[in-house]
Design an enzyme around this catalytic site. Sequence first.
Site, PDB file in Angstrom:
ATOM      1  N   THR A 144      -8.389   6.182  -0.372  1.00  0.00           N
ATOM      2  CA  THR A 144      -9.371   5.476   0.446  1.00  0.00           C
ATOM      3  C   THR A 144      -9.806   6.330   1.637  1.00  0.00           C
ATOM      4  OG1 THR A 144      -9.486   3.766   2.167  1.00  0.00           O
ATOM      5  CG2 THR A 144      -7.348   4.127   1.203  1.00  0.00           C
ATOM      6  N   TYR A 181      -1.491  -0.948   4.613  1.00  0.00           N
ATOM      7  CA  TYR A 181      -2.021  -0.627   3.280  1.00  0.00           C
ATOM      8  C   TYR A 181      -2.558   0.807   3.248  1.00  0.00           C
ATOM      9  CZ  TYR A 181      -6.065   0.130   0.294  1.00  0.00           C
ATOM     10  OH  TYR A 181      -6.985   0.713  -0.523  1.00  0.00           O
ATOM     11  N   LYS A 185      -1.499   4.541   1.178  1.00  0.00           N
ATOM     12  CA  LYS A 185      -2.391   5.449   0.430  1.00  0.00           C
ATOM     13  C   LYS A 185      -2.176   6.893   0.896  1.00  0.00           C
ATOM     14  CE  LYS A 185      -5.161   3.454  -2.070  1.00  0.00           C
ATOM     15  NZ  LYS A 185      -4.992   2.855  -3.417  1.00  0.00           N
TER      16      LYS A 185
END
Length: 382
Positions: A144, A181, A185
């Site tokens: 991301t 989160y 990543k």
Amino acid sequence: MRVLILGGDGYLGWPTALRLSSQGYEVAVVDNYMRRNIMREENVEPLYRVPNLHERVHLWKEHSRKEIFVHIGDLRQWDFLARVFDEFQPQVIVHYAEQPSAPYSMLRREASLLTIENNLTVTSNVIFAMREFCPDAHLIKLGTMGEYGTPNIDIEEGWINIKHNERQQKFLYPRQAGSLYHTTKIMDTDLLWFYVRTWGMRVTDLMQGPVYGLFTEETVVSDNLLTLFSYDELFGTVINRFIVQAVAGYPLSVYGKGGQTRGYLNIKDTVSCVQLSIENPADEGELRIFNQFTETFSVSELAEKVLRVGKDLGIEVVVKKIENPRQELEEHYYKPVHTGLLELGLSPHYLSDGVLEEMMKFVLLYKKDIDRHKIFRGTKWS
Ligand SMILES: NC(=O)c1ccc[n+]([C@@H]2O[C@H](COP(=O)([O-])OP(=O)(O)OC[C@H]3O[C@@H](n4cnc5c(N)ncnc54)[C@H](O)[C@@H]3O)[C@@H](O)[C@H]2O)c1
């Protein structure tokens, strides 16, 4: 070519499976319905019912005459994952199978631990399975843009040359995420880079921005083939949420000053980016990184666009600045490079008024099903 899609029941995994299947790839999908289960537990079901994976694959076969193989199971379980890899012998693995919500990862201790444990275990298991069953396969991993955060310098495409005391070396671009989160990543990327260096893996890490949209060429053929569409704070991405809020007559919730700027892309471009990455694989021993978005907007700019299009459709849209539940810069510099996928041939679908209008008209059909209580819950970062 055999492509294994991990997380094939998800928002992005399902349309990717259909695209690749329609293009003649042999496709298998794996999912454990984690996303559906969390949505049920948190009472944030999507806008419309989505058939289960077996039903959808059956409908796709009726429509296209093409078979997609389904494996329901948890990729954290080594025996299950090893059996799938051994049987299918994938040449490409597209790894979407993670807990993808930043607010969910900040909700409570159990949700944080699930996010860490799930995301890192699945990525590690995939690395070990590739080593054992298909060492020459190409892994396409969804990362991301949030890994980079919002630094006060230009964001490069994955790597940066650093000159220090007259010497220089290329390093992974510095990362500082804004949620747990996003931090998982970063950890995924570090794991991949370690095993690329150590075992010579072939990896493409796609630093994707928030995706919007509903329709791809293959999903529009039937309502039952559409991908799931969330409009709640946990799983809805901002453009999708704003469209539903506009239709429901719920003020568009702009957090704080609204200057938070990110790189966005249409779901049609997600599937094209993945296809382009498959067709142009990374080399052995290469961690290739692409910044996967097509244009940048601030949250206030998005709200203005939705307001304008709503007005054209006769919908009265109100924009409301509310106290920001997150910890993030509300005004900042943002200039990320994103040339890699364009050089491979991506032709972007930009966020035009027409695109917003098409989404809004579709959501209007489900207006009575929108549950206003699901829209905002104010998950706090602090
Ligand atoms: N949607 C976006 O805007 C966006 C933006 C940037 C990056 N991403 C990344 O892209 C990927 C896909 O995102 P999405 O929006 O489609 O999410 P999603 O939750 O809809 O899809 C992920 C799928 O993986 C499955 N899954 C999760 N853990 C699993 C496990 N242990 N075993 C088997 N299946 C498992 C889930 O059930 C779900 O169906 C994620 O890795 C996410 O971080 C998404």
